[in-house]
Design a protein around this motif. Structure first.
Motif, PDB file in Angstrom:
ATOM      1  N   LEU A  76      43.291  11.419  33.141  1.00 46.18           N
ATOM      2  CA  LEU A  76      42.461  12.064  34.164  1.00 46.18           C
ATOM      3  C   LEU A  76      42.981  13.433  34.578  1.00 46.18           C
ATOM      4  N   PRO A  77      44.297  13.603  34.843  1.00 50.31           N
ATOM      5  CA  PRO A  77      44.755  14.950  35.215  1.00 50.31           C
ATOM      6  C   PRO A  77      44.491  15.974  34.112  1.00 50.31           C
ATOM      7  N   GLY A  78      44.714  15.584  32.867  1.00 54.42           N
ATOM      8  CA  GLY A  78      44.464  16.495  31.748  1.00 54.42           C
ATOM      9  C   GLY A  78      42.992  16.807  31.579  1.00 54.42           C
ATOM     10  N   ALA A  79      42.138  15.784  31.740  1.00 54.47           N
ATOM     11  CA  ALA A  79      40.693  15.987  31.620  1.00 54.47           C
ATOM     12  C   ALA A  79      40.195  16.941  32.697  1.00 54.47           C
ATOM     13  N   CYS A  80      40.654  16.744  33.935  1.00 55.13           N
ATOM     14  CA  CYS A  80      40.258  17.640  35.027  1.00 55.13           C
ATOM     15  C   CYS A  80      40.780  19.059  34.792  1.00 55.13           C
ATOM     16  N   ALA A  81      42.000  19.178  34.272  1.00 52.93           N
ATOM     17  CA  ALA A  81      42.563  20.504  33.975  1.00 52.93           C
ATOM     18  C   ALA A  81      41.741  21.201  32.889  1.00 52.93           C
ATOM     19  N   ALA A  82      41.314  20.470  31.866  1.00 54.22           N
ATOM     20  CA  ALA A  82      40.494  21.057  30.803  1.00 54.22           C
ATOM     21  C   ALA A  82      39.155  21.535  31.355  1.00 54.22           C
ATOM     22  N   LEU A  83      38.566  20.747  32.243  1.00 51.07           N
ATOM     23  CA  LEU A  83      37.299  21.154  32.853  1.00 51.07           C
ATOM     24  C   LEU A  83      37.489  22.399  33.710  1.00 51.07           C
ATOM     25  N   GLU A  84      38.532  22.393  34.519  1.00 52.00           N
ATOM     26  CA  GLU A  84      38.815  23.552  35.382  1.00 52.00           C
ATOM     27  C   GLU A  84      39.062  24.807  34.547  1.00 52.00           C
ATOM     28  N   ARG A  85      39.820  24.665  33.487  1.00 53.18           N
ATOM     29  CA  ARG A  85      40.169  25.792  32.608  1.00 53.18           C
ATOM     30  C   ARG A  85      38.919  26.407  31.968  1.00 53.18           C
ATOM     31  N   ASN A  86      37.902  25.603  31.711  1.00 54.86           N
ATOM     32  CA  ASN A  86      36.691  26.075  31.035  1.00 54.86           C
ATOM     33  C   ASN A  86      35.566  26.463  31.980  1.00 54.86           C
ATOM     34  N   THR A  87      35.780  26.340  33.277  1.00 60.14           N
ATOM     35  CA  THR A  87      34.735  26.635  34.251  1.00 60.14           C
ATOM     36  C   THR A  87      34.860  28.081  34.722  1.00 60.14           C
ATOM     37  N   ARG A  88      33.762  28.826  34.582  1.00 55.75           N
ATOM     38  CA  ARG A  88      33.684  30.211  35.046  1.00 55.75           C
ATOM     39  C   ARG A  88      32.414  30.368  35.870  1.00 55.75           C
ATOM     40  N   TRP A  89      32.539  31.058  36.988  1.00 54.73           N
ATOM     41  CA  TRP A  89      31.402  31.279  37.873  1.00 54.73           C
ATOM     42  C   TRP A  89      30.258  31.936  37.103  1.00 54.73           C
ATOM     43  N   GLY A  90      29.067  31.383  37.227  1.00 54.19           N
ATOM     44  CA  GLY A  90      27.877  31.962  36.614  1.00 54.19           C
ATOM     45  C   GLY A  90      27.718  31.665  35.133  1.00 54.19           C
ATOM     46  N   ARG A  91      28.602  30.876  34.547  1.00 56.68           N
ATOM     47  CA  ARG A  91      28.498  30.555  33.120  1.00 56.68           C
ATOM     48  C   ARG A  91      28.390  29.045  32.945  1.00 56.68           C
ATOM     49  N   ASP A  92      27.691  28.641  31.923  1.00 51.63           N
ATOM     50  CA  ASP A  92      27.547  27.219  31.609  1.00 51.63           C
ATOM     51  C   ASP A  92      28.842  26.736  30.965  1.00 51.63           C
ATOM     52  N   THR A  93      29.560  25.877  31.663  1.00 53.61           N
ATOM     53  CA  THR A  93      30.833  25.356  31.189  1.00 53.61           C
ATOM     54  C   THR A  93      30.693  24.707  29.820  1.00 53.61           C
ATOM     55  N   PHE A  94      29.574  24.052  29.578  1.00 54.71           N
ATOM     56  CA  PHE A  94      29.378  23.282  28.357  1.00 54.71           C
ATOM     57  C   PHE A  94      28.426  23.961  27.378  1.00 54.71           C
ATOM     58  N   ALA A  95      28.267  25.274  27.486  1.00 52.59           N
ATOM     59  CA  ALA A  95      27.325  26.004  26.635  1.00 52.59           C
ATOM     60  C   ALA A  95      27.608  25.736  25.155  1.00 52.59           C
ATOM     61  N   PRO A  96      26.553  25.590  24.373  1.00 50.82           N
ATOM     62  CA  PRO A  96      26.754  25.399  22.941  1.00 50.82           C
ATOM     63  C   PRO A  96      27.238  26.691  22.282  1.00 50.82           C
ATOM     64  N   VAL A  97      27.651  26.574  21.035  1.00 52.81           N
ATOM     65  CA  VAL A  97      28.021  27.758  20.258  1.00 52.81           C
ATOM     66  C   VAL A  97      26.766  28.627  20.169  1.00 52.81           C
ATOM     67  N   PRO A  98      26.883  29.927  20.472  1.00 52.22           N
ATOM     68  CA  PRO A  98      25.697  30.793  20.439  1.00 52.22           C
ATOM     69  C   PRO A  98      25.047  30.830  19.057  1.00 52.22           C
ATOM     70  N   GLU A  99      23.713  30.844  19.048  1.00 49.55           N
ATOM     71  CA  GLU A  99      22.993  30.972  17.784  1.00 49.55           C
ATOM     72  C   GLU A  99      23.388  32.276  17.120  1.00 49.55           C
ATOM     73  N   GLY A 100      23.484  32.257  15.810  1.00 53.70           N
ATOM     74  CA  GLY A 100      23.837  33.459  15.064  1.00 53.70           C
ATOM     75  C   GLY A 100      25.327  33.706  14.977  1.00 53.70           C
TER      76      GLY A 100
END
Length: 162
Positions: A76-100
């Motif tokens: 759980l601590p590692g999972a929460c840290a990974a989520l926090e590390r990937n979260t940026r204001w105004g961006r989709d944390t789970f965005a897919p790889v961009p097309e193209g």
């Protein structure tokens, strides 16, 4: 004196509140949102498949002020840290790889993951796989929320043709 059951239907409770005026109805309508905000409201269900012994379904909640997180995830601590590390204001944390995106065609294995729930107040319905270098890099950014498959690509998606 009549006996009032401890269990009342939602319609009955609504009618009782309605007799008291608009304020109790307004407060009752806010209650679920307030409770969600108080607990952080973020709860994810992570389902990993085709990952051998790492295949499983986990729950993860990372309420503010809870260093270790809550749920059934083995780290759980590692999972929460990974989520926090990937979260940026105004961006989709789970965005897919961009097309193209230009990606190496290095297959990272058959493992897939499906993450659903709410994170940073937004609904989440994200799918992960390891079908190429970009998808593997996206997966690896979320380790240990997603299991470490031992084959880190080190690749980052490149912008596609403009």
């Amino acid at each position: 004196m009549s006996h009032v059951s401890q269990r009342t239907s939602p319609v009955t409770r609504f009618r009782r509140l309605a007799r008291l005026g608009p304020l109790p109805l307004f407060l009752a309508a806010l209650a679920p949102a307030t409770a969600s905000a108080a607990t952080g409201g973020d709860h994810l269900l992570v389902t990993v498949r085709d990952a051998g012994e790492r295949s499983a379904t986990f729950e993860v909640s990372c309420p503010p002020g809870t260093a270790s997180g809550l749920g059934t995830h083995p780290d759980l601590p590692g999972a929460c840290a990974a989520l926090e590390r990937n979260t940026r204001w105004g961006r989709d944390t789970f965005a897919p790889v961009p097309e193209g995106s230009v990606c190496t065609m290095l297959y990272g294995g058959p493992a897939t993951a499906h993450v659903t729930g709410t994170w940073a107040g937004r609904p989440v319905d994200a799918r992960f796989d390891r079908s190429n270098g970009c998808e593997t890099a996206r997966w690896d950014r979320f380790v240990p929320l997603l299991p470490d498959m031992g084959t880190h690509s080190g690749a980052q998606p490149q912008d596609g043709p403009q």
